[in-house]
Design a protein around this motif. Structure first.
Motif, PDB file in Angstrom:
ATOM      1  N   UNK A 336      35.294  48.656  31.549  1.00  0.00           N
ATOM      2  CA  UNK A 336      35.510  47.304  32.040  1.00  0.00           C
ATOM      3  C   UNK A 336      36.915  46.958  32.467  1.00  0.00           C
ATOM      4  N   UNK A 337      37.783  47.927  32.653  1.00  0.00           N
ATOM      5  CA  UNK A 337      39.128  47.591  33.137  1.00  0.00           C
ATOM      6  C   UNK A 337      39.060  47.312  34.642  1.00  0.00           C
ATOM      7  N   UNK A 338      39.855  46.345  35.089  1.00  0.00           N
ATOM      8  CA  UNK A 338      39.885  45.961  36.507  1.00  0.00           C
ATOM      9  C   UNK A 338      41.330  45.950  36.977  1.00  0.00           C
ATOM     10  N   UNK A 339      41.583  46.574  38.123  1.00  0.00           N
ATOM     11  CA  UNK A 339      42.931  46.607  38.685  1.00  0.00           C
ATOM     12  C   UNK A 339      42.901  46.217  40.157  1.00  0.00           C
ATOM     13  N   UNK A 340      43.739  45.269  40.539  1.00  0.00           N
ATOM     14  CA  UNK A 340      43.966  44.939  41.947  1.00  0.00           C
ATOM     15  C   UNK A 340      45.334  45.503  42.330  1.00  0.00           C
ATOM     16  N   UNK A 341      45.326  46.356  43.344  1.00  0.00           N
ATOM     17  CA  UNK A 341      46.560  47.034  43.755  1.00  0.00           C
ATOM     18  C   UNK A 341      46.914  46.617  45.184  1.00  0.00           C
ATOM     19  N   UNK A 342      47.821  45.637  45.308  1.00  0.00           N
ATOM     20  CA  UNK A 342      48.319  45.170  46.620  1.00  0.00           C
ATOM     21  C   UNK A 342      47.190  44.806  47.574  1.00  0.00           C
ATOM     22  N   UNK A 359      47.204  42.810  39.749  1.00  0.00           N
ATOM     23  CA  UNK A 359      47.064  42.541  38.319  1.00  0.00           C
ATOM     24  C   UNK A 359      46.216  43.642  37.691  1.00  0.00           C
ATOM     25  N   UNK A 360      46.275  43.729  36.376  1.00  0.00           N
ATOM     26  CA  UNK A 360      45.472  44.701  35.627  1.00  0.00           C
ATOM     27  C   UNK A 360      44.854  44.005  34.425  1.00  0.00           C
ATOM     28  N   UNK A 361      43.535  44.157  34.282  1.00  0.00           N
ATOM     29  CA  UNK A 361      42.795  43.561  33.161  1.00  0.00           C
ATOM     30  C   UNK A 361      42.216  44.691  32.311  1.00  0.00           C
ATOM     31  N   UNK A 362      42.503  44.686  31.026  1.00  0.00           N
ATOM     32  CA  UNK A 362      42.013  45.726  30.128  1.00  0.00           C
ATOM     33  C   UNK A 362      40.546  45.474  29.755  1.00  0.00           C
ATOM     34  N   UNK A 363      39.824  46.500  29.300  1.00  0.00           N
ATOM     35  CA  UNK A 363      38.435  46.317  28.887  1.00  0.00           C
ATOM     36  C   UNK A 363      38.316  45.265  27.784  1.00  0.00           C
ATOM     37  N   UNK A 364      37.337  44.390  27.892  1.00  0.00           N
ATOM     38  CA  UNK A 364      37.086  43.371  26.874  1.00  0.00           C
ATOM     39  C   UNK A 364      37.964  42.147  26.972  1.00  0.00           C
ATOM     40  N   UNK A 365      38.916  42.135  27.897  1.00  0.00           N
ATOM     41  CA  UNK A 365      39.771  40.966  28.059  1.00  0.00           C
ATOM     42  C   UNK A 365      39.078  39.896  28.895  1.00  0.00           C
ATOM     43  N   UNK A 366      39.540  38.676  28.701  1.00  0.00           N
ATOM     44  CA  UNK A 366      39.089  37.565  29.534  1.00  0.00           C
ATOM     45  C   UNK A 366      40.249  37.157  30.433  1.00  0.00           C
ATOM     46  N   UNK A 367      40.003  37.231  31.731  1.00  0.00           N
ATOM     47  CA  UNK A 367      41.016  36.846  32.697  1.00  0.00           C
ATOM     48  C   UNK A 367      40.518  35.599  33.424  1.00  0.00           C
ATOM     49  N   UNK A 522      35.581  39.433  24.169  1.00  0.00           N
ATOM     50  CA  UNK A 522      35.885  40.624  23.382  1.00  0.00           C
ATOM     51  C   UNK A 522      34.841  41.706  23.512  1.00  0.00           C
ATOM     52  N   UNK A 523      33.579  41.306  23.848  1.00  0.00           N
ATOM     53  CA  UNK A 523      32.513  42.306  23.996  1.00  0.00           C
ATOM     54  C   UNK A 523      32.335  42.723  25.451  1.00  0.00           C
ATOM     55  N   UNK A 524      32.753  41.880  26.363  1.00  0.00           N
ATOM     56  CA  UNK A 524      32.666  42.178  27.796  1.00  0.00           C
ATOM     57  C   UNK A 524      33.995  41.796  28.455  1.00  0.00           C
ATOM     58  N   UNK A 525      34.261  42.413  29.571  1.00  0.00           N
ATOM     59  CA  UNK A 525      35.379  41.941  30.396  1.00  0.00           C
ATOM     60  C   UNK A 525      34.887  40.723  31.172  1.00  0.00           C
ATOM     61  N   UNK A 526      35.606  39.618  31.054  1.00  0.00           N
ATOM     62  CA  UNK A 526      35.179  38.376  31.692  1.00  0.00           C
ATOM     63  C   UNK A 526      36.227  37.936  32.713  1.00  0.00           C
ATOM     64  N   UNK A 527      35.764  37.696  33.928  1.00  0.00           N
ATOM     65  CA  UNK A 527      36.613  37.101  34.962  1.00  0.00           C
ATOM     66  C   UNK A 527      36.065  35.704  35.206  1.00  0.00           C
ATOM     67  N   UNK A 528      36.840  34.684  34.847  1.00  0.00           N
ATOM     68  CA  UNK A 528      36.349  33.310  34.901  1.00  0.00           C
ATOM     69  C   UNK A 528      37.183  32.467  35.855  1.00  0.00           C
ATOM     70  N   UNK A 529      36.484  31.716  36.713  1.00  0.00           N
ATOM     71  CA  UNK A 529      37.131  30.713  37.562  1.00  0.00           C
ATOM     72  C   UNK A 529      36.876  29.354  36.923  1.00  0.00           C
ATOM     73  N   UNK A 530      37.926  28.559  36.796  1.00  0.00           N
ATOM     74  CA  UNK A 530      37.745  27.261  36.139  1.00  0.00           C
ATOM     75  C   UNK A 530      38.690  26.230  36.724  1.00  0.00           C
TER      76      UNK A 530
END
Length: 578
Positions: A336-342, A359-367, A522-530
């Motif tokens: 579940x890691x997510x990376x945006x590279x330029x 940006x870089x998001x680690x597995x299980x993080x909420x961004x 913590x159980x999933x990588x979450x990308x949330x717009x709010x």
């Protein structure tokens, strides 16, 4: 011809049915050619006078004629039914193929397309292939064989009279060519007008609540009248040309009959032609001129079929922008890691939506993604699922470039909850289970409990078998969003995208949705717009976007102590809440 060749390749799958139908058509044509010859022979026997031998011959010919007419029933059935069977199966294949192709298009394709127009291409335009393969082509084959066969027979009877009957043919063919050049554009216009009418009707039925709420019934009725009138005008113009053309063709066809009766009568008086031959000529002339005079109708149908086929081929020839690259790998065991590279992205040339996103998001993080409306937050999340491809840069999941993995495996690891929640017109259980068709009822209920919607469902009359209505219109906004969250949970994907999951709901419903999100943290990588910053205060990383760029990055506590956009947004929301 190029289009006909392509259509022929589409129909090759049903070659056996077509072959039997074509053979039946040829046999049917031969029967039709034989019948007048037998009738003229009977006339010749009668002309010679009554005798015992003549009676036997007439009886034998009568039996043969009855047998031919019975065979004509059989072969007409085989010709018609098998041609229709092959044609409608081809239409079914094409409808599925066109839908499948449309389904593969990127979201860019749908930006300027109307649903009704696409439906018209899948349903109405593909139906013209049936017209082509079950009517036009069999009739053309029959007509060509009939005209050639009749001409040969007429030449064997009397060469001079046969050639005279051909005088009207060049005029008929020339008028048919003139007619074709005028009718084709009109049928294309009518097909397009019908698609526009379908599109407008679909829009209005989808927006019926807004139409009634704003009192725009009269205006929309006027719009439908305009579209319907445009279609009618285009169709009537084409039919008007037909109405002028048909009588002219009939007159030219009748001229051949006049020639046979007039000149044939003179030849009969001179002893150069028998009554039986004149009868044969007249019987064969009906077979000879019928396909030629039917040329106008066939041309109409050809133009109509061509117009529909052309619209279908436009869809099939449109390239799919988002597709698997050659040697694409399966994305497996995703953490579940997510990376945006330029990453840069724009919908239109020279109009940037996202600029240099890193940006870089680690597995299980909420961004969390926050910022004013229109800064590219939703676009950023759609890039993760490859609904669009970036203009520059790379997006990686677990260190793998998502362009290098298959679309199916990529999207199977991502579960979206969109702001505009879409529910299908089925039951609640159907909608939750849509994310995982193999899931049992126990799993569906567990997902509903995790999304804090189970108790609401149990209070409904039919519980999980409750029908939600089209687009879920029987449910509240909060209920729809929690069902969407349950659907995402059931997907068991390591990455969840929440696009305004608490938008347009009351405070209590927001708390329920927030609890469901917190349970997933913590159980999933979450990308949330709010927009409501209170819902993402516990996020591991908050990205603040402005004018397509990341202008701030950090936790809630870090950003609230910085003099920047996030702090201003937070103060504005607190002020509005108080």
């Amino acid at each position: 011809m190029k289009l006909l060749w392509r259509l022929g390749k589409e129909a090759i799958k049903y070659k056996t049915l077509y072959l039997i139908a074509i053979i039946s058509t040829f046999v049917l044509t031969l029967i039709n050619l034989a019948a007048p010859k037998i009738l003229s022979s009977m006339t010749a026997i009668v002309e010679k006078g009554a005798s015992k031998e003549a009676s036997k011959q007439i009886f034998l010919l009568t039996v043969i004629l009855i047998a031919l007419y019975l065979l004509r029933i059989l072969f007409r059935y085989l010709s018609n039914y098998l041609a229709h069977k092959a044609a409608w199966n081809l239409v079914e294949d094409l409808r599925v193929r066109v839908y499948e192709h449309i389904q593969e298009f990127s979201m860019n394709f749908f930006h300027d397309k109307q649903t009704g127009d696409l439906m018209s291409r899948v349903i109405n335009d593909t139906a013209t292939f049936e017209l082509l393969y079950a009517h036009i082509i069999p009739e053309m084959v029959t007509n060509v064989v009939t005209v050639i066969g009749v001409m040969i027979i007429l030449l064997t009877i009397n060469v001079e009279l046969a050639l005279l009957t051909c005088i009207p043919i060049p005029l008929i063919l020339f008028s048919g060519w003139v007619f074709a050049t005028k009718i084709r554009p009109n049928f294309k216009v009518s097909q397009k007008a019908l698609a526009e009418l379908n599109a407008k009707l679909q829009d209005n039925f989808s927006g019926i609540h807004e139409i009634q709420a704003f009192g725009q019934e009269e205006y929309e009725q006027f719009q439908i009248t305009e579209h319907a009138g445009h279609f009618t005008k285009a169709m009537l113009h084409a039919l008007n040309l037909s109405a002028v053309f048909h009588p002219g063709v009939e007159f030219l066809s009748s001229a051949g009959t006049v020639i046979v009766v007039g000149i044939g009568g003179v030849l009969a008086f001179q002893g150069g032609l028998s009554v039986a031959d004149i009868v044969a000529f007249l019987l064969y002339l009906s077979l000879f001129y019928t396909p030629i005079s039917g040329l106008a109708r066939l041309l109409e149908e050809v133009q109509q079929a061509y117009a529909g086929a052309e619209r279908v081929m436009v869809i099939l020839d449109t390239p799919t922008e988002i597709k698997n690259e050659k040697n694409a790998e399966e994305l497996k065991d995703v953490k579940g890691s997510i990376t945006f590279d330029s990453v840069d992205f724009s919908y239109e040339d020279n109009v940037s939506v996202l600029k240099d996103i890193n940006f870089h998001c680690k597995p299980g993080q909420m961004i969390a993604l926050v910022g004013p409306t229109g800064v590219g937050k939703t676009t950023l999340t759609q890039l993760i699922s490859r609904f669009y491809d970036p203009a520059n840069g790379r997006i990686l999941i677990d260190g793998k470039d998502i362009k290098k993995v298959t679309l199916e495996s990529l999207r199977s690891n991502i579960a979206p909850v969109l702001q505009d929640t879409f529910l299908f017109n089925g039951t609640i259980a159907d909608n939750i289970g849509y994310a995982n068709p193999t899931a049992g009822m126990d799993e569906i209920i567990a997902a509903a409990k995790a999304a804090r919607i189970h108790d609401n469902i149990m209070d409904m009359p039919n519980q999980y078998e409750t029908k939600v209505g089209e687009r879920g219109m029987r449910l509240s906004g909060g209920q729809k969003q929690r069902i969407a969250i349950a659907r995402a949970i059931l997907r068991k994907a390591p990455i969840i995208i929440l696009d305004e999951a608490t938008a347009s709901v009351d405070v209590e419903t927001e708390r329920e949705i927030q609890r469901a999100i917190n349970d997933l943290a913590g159980t999933r990588t979450i990308v949330a717009i709010a927009h409501r910053l209170s819902t993402i205060q516990n996020a591991d990383m908050i990205l603040v976007l402005e004018e397509g760029k990341i202008v701030q990055c950090g936790t809630h506590n870090e950003l609230i102590n910085q003099d920047g956009l996030y702090r201003r947004l937070n103060l504005a929301q607190n002020k509005a809440a108080s």
